[in-house]
Write a protein that holds these residues in place. Structure first.
Motif, PDB file in Angstrom:
ATOM      1  N   THR A 358       0.595  -1.100   0.365  1.00  0.00           N
ATOM      2  CA  THR A 358      -0.209   0.097  -0.147  1.00  0.00           C
ATOM      3  C   THR A 358       0.516   0.891   0.219  1.00  0.00           C
ATOM      4  OG1 THR A 358      -1.933  -1.410   1.224  1.00  0.00           O
ATOM      5  CG2 THR A 358      -1.526   1.202   1.344  1.00  0.00           C
ATOM      6  N   ILE A 359       1.902   1.504   0.378  1.00  0.00           N
ATOM      7  CA  ILE A 359       3.062   2.539   0.577  1.00  0.00           C
ATOM      8  C   ILE A 359       3.185   2.139  -0.029  1.00  0.00           C
ATOM      9  CG2 ILE A 359       5.113   2.769   2.109  1.00  0.00           C
ATOM     10  CD1 ILE A 359       4.255   2.111   3.899  1.00  0.00           C
ATOM     11  N   PHE A 360       4.155   1.233  -1.382  1.00  0.00           N
ATOM     12  CA  PHE A 360       4.383   1.520  -3.070  1.00  0.00           C
ATOM     13  C   PHE A 360       3.245   2.010  -3.256  1.00  0.00           C
ATOM     14  CE2 PHE A 360       6.981  -2.348  -1.839  1.00  0.00           C
ATOM     15  CZ  PHE A 360       8.346  -1.488  -0.183  1.00  0.00           C
ATOM     16  N   HIS A 361       1.806   2.319  -3.622  1.00  0.00           N
ATOM     17  CA  HIS A 361       1.399   2.196  -4.543  1.00  0.00           C
ATOM     18  C   HIS A 361       0.869   3.650  -4.374  1.00  0.00           C
ATOM     19  CE1 HIS A 361      -2.828   1.749  -6.819  1.00  0.00           C
ATOM     20  NE2 HIS A 361      -3.286   2.809  -5.838  1.00  0.00           N
ATOM     21  N   VAL A 362       1.252   4.543  -2.440  1.00  0.00           N
ATOM     22  CA  VAL A 362       0.591   5.647  -2.656  1.00  0.00           C
ATOM     23  C   VAL A 362       1.701   6.280  -3.289  1.00  0.00           C
ATOM     24  CG1 VAL A 362       0.135   7.515  -1.195  1.00  0.00           C
ATOM     25  CG2 VAL A 362      -0.941   4.991  -1.552  1.00  0.00           C
ATOM     26  N   TRP A 363       2.777   6.491  -2.788  1.00  0.00           N
ATOM     27  CA  TRP A 363       4.416   6.777  -3.578  1.00  0.00           C
ATOM     28  C   TRP A 363       4.583   6.650  -4.953  1.00  0.00           C
ATOM     29  CZ3 TRP A 363       8.983   3.749  -0.216  1.00  0.00           C
ATOM     30  CH2 TRP A 363       8.873   4.055   1.105  1.00  0.00           C
ATOM     31  N   GLU A 364       4.151   5.894  -5.441  1.00  0.00           N
ATOM     32  CA  GLU A 364       4.621   5.686  -6.780  1.00  0.00           C
ATOM     33  C   GLU A 364       3.263   7.457  -6.941  1.00  0.00           C
ATOM     34  OE1 GLU A 364       3.941   2.435  -9.044  1.00  0.00           O
ATOM     35  OE2 GLU A 364       5.402   1.159  -8.491  1.00  0.00           O
ATOM     36  N   SER A 375      12.930   4.725  -9.231  1.00  0.00           N
ATOM     37  CA  SER A 375      14.322   4.241  -9.512  1.00  0.00           C
ATOM     38  C   SER A 375      14.578   2.558  -9.448  1.00  0.00           C
ATOM     39  CB  SER A 375      15.582   4.846  -8.844  1.00  0.00           C
ATOM     40  OG  SER A 375      15.977   3.989  -8.044  1.00  0.00           O
ATOM     41  N   HIS A 376      15.705   1.933  -9.677  1.00  0.00           N
ATOM     42  CA  HIS A 376      16.154   0.336  -9.256  1.00  0.00           C
ATOM     43  C   HIS A 376      15.850  -0.179  -7.529  1.00  0.00           C
ATOM     44  CE1 HIS A 376      18.690  -3.018  -9.821  1.00  0.00           C
ATOM     45  NE2 HIS A 376      18.089  -3.038 -11.019  1.00  0.00           N
ATOM     46  N   LEU A 377      16.707   1.642  -7.022  1.00  0.00           N
ATOM     47  CA  LEU A 377      16.803   1.907  -5.261  1.00  0.00           C
ATOM     48  C   LEU A 377      15.333   2.057  -4.844  1.00  0.00           C
ATOM     49  CD1 LEU A 377      19.875   2.683  -5.076  1.00  0.00           C
ATOM     50  CD2 LEU A 377      19.735  -0.032  -4.707  1.00  0.00           C
ATOM     51  N   PHE A 378      14.308   1.917  -4.947  1.00  0.00           N
ATOM     52  CA  PHE A 378      12.888   2.657  -5.009  1.00  0.00           C
ATOM     53  C   PHE A 378      12.743   2.251  -3.486  1.00  0.00           C
ATOM     54  CE2 PHE A 378       8.477   1.801  -4.739  1.00  0.00           C
ATOM     55  CZ  PHE A 378       7.509   2.809  -5.124  1.00  0.00           C
ATOM     56  N   THR A 379      13.020   1.549  -2.981  1.00  0.00           N
ATOM     57  CA  THR A 379      12.743   0.701  -1.732  1.00  0.00           C
ATOM     58  C   THR A 379      13.643   1.817  -0.672  1.00  0.00           C
ATOM     59  OG1 THR A 379      14.189  -1.184  -2.054  1.00  0.00           O
ATOM     60  CG2 THR A 379      11.403  -1.171  -2.043  1.00  0.00           C
ATOM     61  N   SER A 380      14.617   2.147  -1.003  1.00  0.00           N
ATOM     62  CA  SER A 380      15.937   2.754   0.010  1.00  0.00           C
ATOM     63  C   SER A 380      15.911   4.433  -0.113  1.00  0.00           C
ATOM     64  CB  SER A 380      17.151   1.620  -0.040  1.00  0.00           C
ATOM     65  OG  SER A 380      17.752   2.098  -1.497  1.00  0.00           O
ATOM     66  N   ARG A 386       6.193  13.778   1.999  1.00  0.00           N
ATOM     67  CA  ARG A 386       5.400  13.649   1.681  1.00  0.00           C
ATOM     68  C   ARG A 386       4.739  11.946   1.525  1.00  0.00           C
ATOM     69  NH1 ARG A 386       3.007  15.873  -3.578  1.00  0.00           N
ATOM     70  NH2 ARG A 386       1.314  14.326  -3.241  1.00  0.00           N
ATOM     71  N   CYS A 387       6.462  11.832   1.717  1.00  0.00           N
ATOM     72  CA  CYS A 387       5.765   9.982   1.434  1.00  0.00           C
ATOM     73  C   CYS A 387       6.086   9.266   2.952  1.00  0.00           C
ATOM     74  CB  CYS A 387       7.258   9.558   0.643  1.00  0.00           C
ATOM     75  SG  CYS A 387       6.732   9.491  -0.898  1.00  0.00           S
ATOM     76  N   ILE A 388       7.131   9.949   3.411  1.00  0.00           N
ATOM     77  CA  ILE A 388       7.545   9.944   5.181  1.00  0.00           C
ATOM     78  C   ILE A 388       6.314  10.100   6.054  1.00  0.00           C
ATOM     79  CG2 ILE A 388       8.988  10.188   7.532  1.00  0.00           C
ATOM     80  CD1 ILE A 388      10.576   8.857   4.430  1.00  0.00           C
ATOM     81  N   ASP A 389       5.260  11.488   6.108  1.00  0.00           N
ATOM     82  CA  ASP A 389       4.555  12.172   6.766  1.00  0.00           C
ATOM     83  C   ASP A 389       3.636  10.439   6.159  1.00  0.00           C
ATOM     84  OD1 ASP A 389       5.172  13.975   7.658  1.00  0.00           O
ATOM     85  OD2 ASP A 389       4.554  15.294   6.011  1.00  0.00           O
ATOM     86  N   LEU A 413      10.162   0.414   9.233  1.00  0.00           N
ATOM     87  CA  LEU A 413      10.764   1.124   9.602  1.00  0.00           C
ATOM     88  C   LEU A 413      11.353   1.551   8.350  1.00  0.00           C
ATOM     89  CD1 LEU A 413      11.692  -0.722  12.860  1.00  0.00           C
ATOM     90  CD2 LEU A 413      11.438   1.999  12.599  1.00  0.00           C
ATOM     91  N   ILE A 414      11.939   0.264   7.424  1.00  0.00           N
ATOM     92  CA  ILE A 414      12.962   0.984   6.336  1.00  0.00           C
ATOM     93  C   ILE A 414      11.981   2.337   5.629  1.00  0.00           C
ATOM     94  CG2 ILE A 414      14.373   0.195   4.832  1.00  0.00           C
ATOM     95  CD1 ILE A 414      14.251  -2.338   5.905  1.00  0.00           C
ATOM     96  N   ALA A 415      11.127   1.435   5.427  1.00  0.00           N
ATOM     97  CA  ALA A 415       9.577   2.600   4.370  1.00  0.00           C
ATOM     98  C   ALA A 415       9.793   3.755   5.001  1.00  0.00           C
ATOM     99  CB  ALA A 415       8.482   1.519   4.330  1.00  0.00           C
ATOM    100  N   GLY A 416       9.554   3.872   6.393  1.00  0.00           N
ATOM    101  CA  GLY A 416       8.876   5.272   7.137  1.00  0.00           C
ATOM    102  C   GLY A 416       9.667   5.478   7.568  1.00  0.00           C
ATOM    103  N   ASP A 417      11.240   4.971   7.245  1.00  0.00           N
ATOM    104  CA  ASP A 417      12.629   6.215   8.056  1.00  0.00           C
ATOM    105  C   ASP A 417      12.581   6.440   9.116  1.00  0.00           C
ATOM    106  OD1 ASP A 417      14.661   6.900   7.058  1.00  0.00           O
ATOM    107  OD2 ASP A 417      13.897   9.053   6.452  1.00  0.00           O
ATOM    108  N   GLY A 418      12.502   5.321   9.601  1.00  0.00           N
ATOM    109  CA  GLY A 418      12.586   4.895  10.547  1.00  0.00           C
ATOM    110  C   GLY A 418      10.880   4.993  11.905  1.00  0.00           C
ATOM    111  N   GLN A 419       9.946   5.454  11.319  1.00  0.00           N
ATOM    112  CA  GLN A 419       8.717   5.668  11.650  1.00  0.00           C
ATOM    113  C   GLN A 419       8.030   4.691  11.236  1.00  0.00           C
ATOM    114  OE1 GLN A 419       7.776   8.253  13.451  1.00  0.00           O
ATOM    115  NE2 GLN A 419       9.302   9.475  13.292  1.00  0.00           N
TER     116      GLN A 419
END
Length: 673
Positions: A358-364, A375-380, A386-389, A413-419
């Motif tokens: 769901t996170i990936f879908h909204v991030w896109e 990009s190739h490193l989309f997840t990292s 806005r993505c982190i929020d 945590l990875i997706a949310g940058d620690g959140q």
């Protein structure tokens, strides 16, 4: 004559070899008549005589070409069918390269006879141990493995073999950036999965290491994810999860330091004082096995498969956690179409596939809105705020299995940058949540997420009803709930003539509980045993659902989807809660039905991948000759063969696209932008 015809009924393949080498062999095949049959021969590049082209010989001659053309080894340093003595017995090694200075001492041994890695590796180890050769290679033309023999018990993975003008230390000391890892990713170049590598590490060291395999491998994956993310955000940084020729004790100190930094960045997965428990020599073998693998990819599928294996292995016969395949999750997400302003929860989260996708879908959607590419490193990579929020405020997950929660927290945590809002709670037993919240250790880890979840309660004094826009879940099917205290809270536990049943299927209670989480107009995707939707005894469940929601769609999944764990036939049910504005109640309406025809896995539970011949007109970004048999996505990953949706425009439209058309026609509130 074509090489493919010679290999047809064998376990050997050609995916490791470039087309120019295949062409060279084919152009020089000599067809001889033997007892009235046409038999292919080839003038051996080392022995300088005609040899019969058996499947094994084809792979050997191709690999001789690799050694001469790509690595620069002259044929006068090679011997084929080299005799290795085992007491009175002699066995023959397929290819031996001799040391440049000690011309009779084997330096590299190549094993082709055994097409399966486990058998081939054992054979290879015995040859290396008997001759003292420090380097071994195994290949069946499809997968390939390179090993450094450190002592008779330990064979460490190495990323490749040295060229003729290099030493082994040159390979081991070469510094890698994230771009090197992308280019040389073992999952692509050696055709392995992370699960394969863990199985190999278990065979090699973990089974006898006297440690909790789940915990130690989890620590290593956690540490490596941190290392890759740091380098994904600073492309010039050298990766640290690598052995650059350190001693074993130096390596252990470096990996422990990296693990400590990862724990500090992503809190609440490991305790502050947790340490890597593997001995320096065991750790060295494990690091060598994992260091050439890129864990971050466009969908985290690589890690998910490994965690599913580890969690099931560590549950020792308890009810297994059957993670939902990523392609089923993606179909549900595409169909429910979550938006940036909407809240979402998975009430039986496992490794958090539904929240992460769901996170990936909204991030896109956000990246597109801001004019940025995936990009190739989309997840990292670092994301817009806005993505982190969105991750911090809108995405939630609950599971009662602590190991699964820790895995899910890691990915979030990875997706949310620690959140993250992944919480260790029993979804069905919401009465007891307050006891958890009083527990100081629990609060240390989960309280920030709990504070955010509390804000979404429909009644600020009750944990029963919430106001989520979207619920997605694959609840556990196994086991009944028998506690009368819990059953008394559920309509679906009542008997038709009053009172409560003595036991109720866990998944039945999850249907009702999930609807409690939804606000009016909210929508849900839930995976259920197919019988719930057609057994006459379960009619009361269907009536309960219809009373509370509009049934949007029922998708019958193939029986192989959850193999090898279970062959239970399952369906995905999509509903929208009645609401005067978003989903006005009507008595009669059309429902979207579909059945998955492509199995996506074989009967043993192995994934089936799309081949190029399945889609001859597909635009293929990756033109790597070595993988020419398979269609790859833009990140170089194999694509599972299913009919649930169109994969990045490379395959054909599927069930999700058909549903979106249906939803537009019906004027459903959540389709389109």
């Amino acid at each position: 004559m074509k090489i493919a015809d010679i290999l047809k009924d064998s376990n050997y393949k050609l995916t490791q070899f470039s087309q120019d080498k295949i062409n060279f062999i084919e152009e020089n095949i000599i067809v001889k008549e033997v007892r009235g049959k046409k038999v292919p021969y080839f003038k051996c590049l080392v022995r300088n005589k005609d040899v019969k082209l058996t499947p094994e010989e084809v792979i050997r001659q191709l690999y001789v070409l690799v050694l001469t053309k790509d690595f620069g080894y002259p044929t006068d340093r090679m011997e084929l069918e080299y005799a290795v003595s085992f007491g009175r017995d002699k066995k023959r090694a397929d290819i031996v390269i001799f040391d440049k200075d000690q011309v009779t001492a084997p330096y590299i041994i190549v094993e082709l006879k055994k097409p399966k890695l486990k058998e081939g590796k054992e054979q290879l180890k015995s040859y290396c141990n008997a001759t003292g050769a420090p380097i071994g290679v195994w290949t069946n033309g499809d997968s390939i493995s390179y090993y450094h023999r450190k002592d008779p018990n330990y064979f460490e993975d190495i990323p490749t073999i040295p060229r003729a003008d290099q030493k082994l230390s040159d390979i081991l000391e070469e510094r890698w950036t994230i771009d090197d890892l992308i280019a040389k990713d073992k999952l692509v170049t050696e055709r392995k999965s992370l699960k394969d590598l863990i199985l190999e590490m278990e065979d090699e060291v973990l089974a006898n290491a006297g440690v909790d395999v789940f915990e130690e491998v989890f620590k290593l994956i956690f540490t490596k994810l941190y290392d890759e993310m740091e380098s994904g955000r600073n492309r010039n940084r050298y990766l640290e999860f690598r052995n650059y020729g350190y001693t074993e004790s130096e390596l252990k100190a470096k990996i422990q330091d990296l693990f400590d930094r990862a724990k500090s960045k992503w809190e609440g997965v490991f305790s502050e004082d947790s340490k890597i428990m593997l001995t320096p020599s065991h750790l060295s073998v494990c690091v060598a096995s994992l260091q050439d693998v890129k864990l971050f990819n466009s969908n985290l599928d690589v890690i998910d498969e490994a965690f599913e294996y580890l969690i099931n292995k560590s549950s020792k016969g308890e009810k297994g956690q059957y993670f939902t395949p990523r392609y089923v999750i993606d179909m549900c997400v595409k169909m429910l179409n979550p938006k940036e302003h909407e809240t979402m929860i998975d009430t039986a989260a496992g490794s958090c596939g539904f929240p992460v996708h769901t996170i990936f879908h909204v991030w896109e959607q956000i990246l597109e809105d801001e004019g940025l590419d995936k990009s190739h490193l989309f997840t990292s990579e670092v994301k817009p705020s806005r993505c982190i929020d969105y991750v911090k405020e809108k995405v939630f997950a609950i599971d009662f299995d602590e190991k699964a929660v820790r895995v899910g927290r890691t990915l979030n945590l990875i997706a949310g940058d620690g959140q993250t809002n992944v919480l260790h709670l029993n979804t069905l037993d919401y009465e007891r949540w307050d006891e958890k919240i009083e527990d100081e250790d629990w609060r240390d880890i989960y309280y920030e997420g709990w504070k955010r979840l509390k804000k979404l309660r429909a009644n600020k004094n009750s944990n029963r009803e919430f106001k989520f826009d979207i619920v997605m879940a694959n609840p556990p099917f196994a086991g009944d709930i028998k506690e009368s205290r819990i059953l008394a809270k559920y309509e679906l536990a009542k008997k038709p003539n009053g009172g409560y049943q003595s036991k109720v299927g866990r998944d039945i209670l999850f249907i009702e509980r999930n609807l409690d989480f939804l606000k009016p107009g909210g929508r849900m995707a839930i995976i259920l045993p197919q019988g719930r939707l057609n057994n006459s005894s379960d009619k009361y469940i269907r009536e309960f659902i219809a009373e509370h929601c509009r049934i949007l769609a029922v998708i019958g999944l193939h029986g192989n989807v959850f193999k090898p764990h279970t062959g239970t036939k399952t369906s995905v049910l999509l509903v929208q809660k009645w609401d005067d504005e978003l989903c006005p109640k009507v008595d009669d309406y059309p429902i979207f039905f579909a059945t998955m025809k492509e199995p996506s896995k074989d009967n043993s539970g192995n994934k089936i991948y799309v081949r190029k011949k399945d889609y001859p007109n597909a635009v293929q970004d990756n033109s790597d000759d070595n993988l020419e048999e398979y269609l790859l996505d833009s990140h170089g990953h194999l694509i599972v063969k299913h009919d649930l949706y169109n994969h990045d425009g490379l395959t054909q439209d599927g069930i999700a696209e058909a549903f979106i058309e249906f939803a537009k026609k019906e004027g459903l509130s959540f389709v389109g932008k």
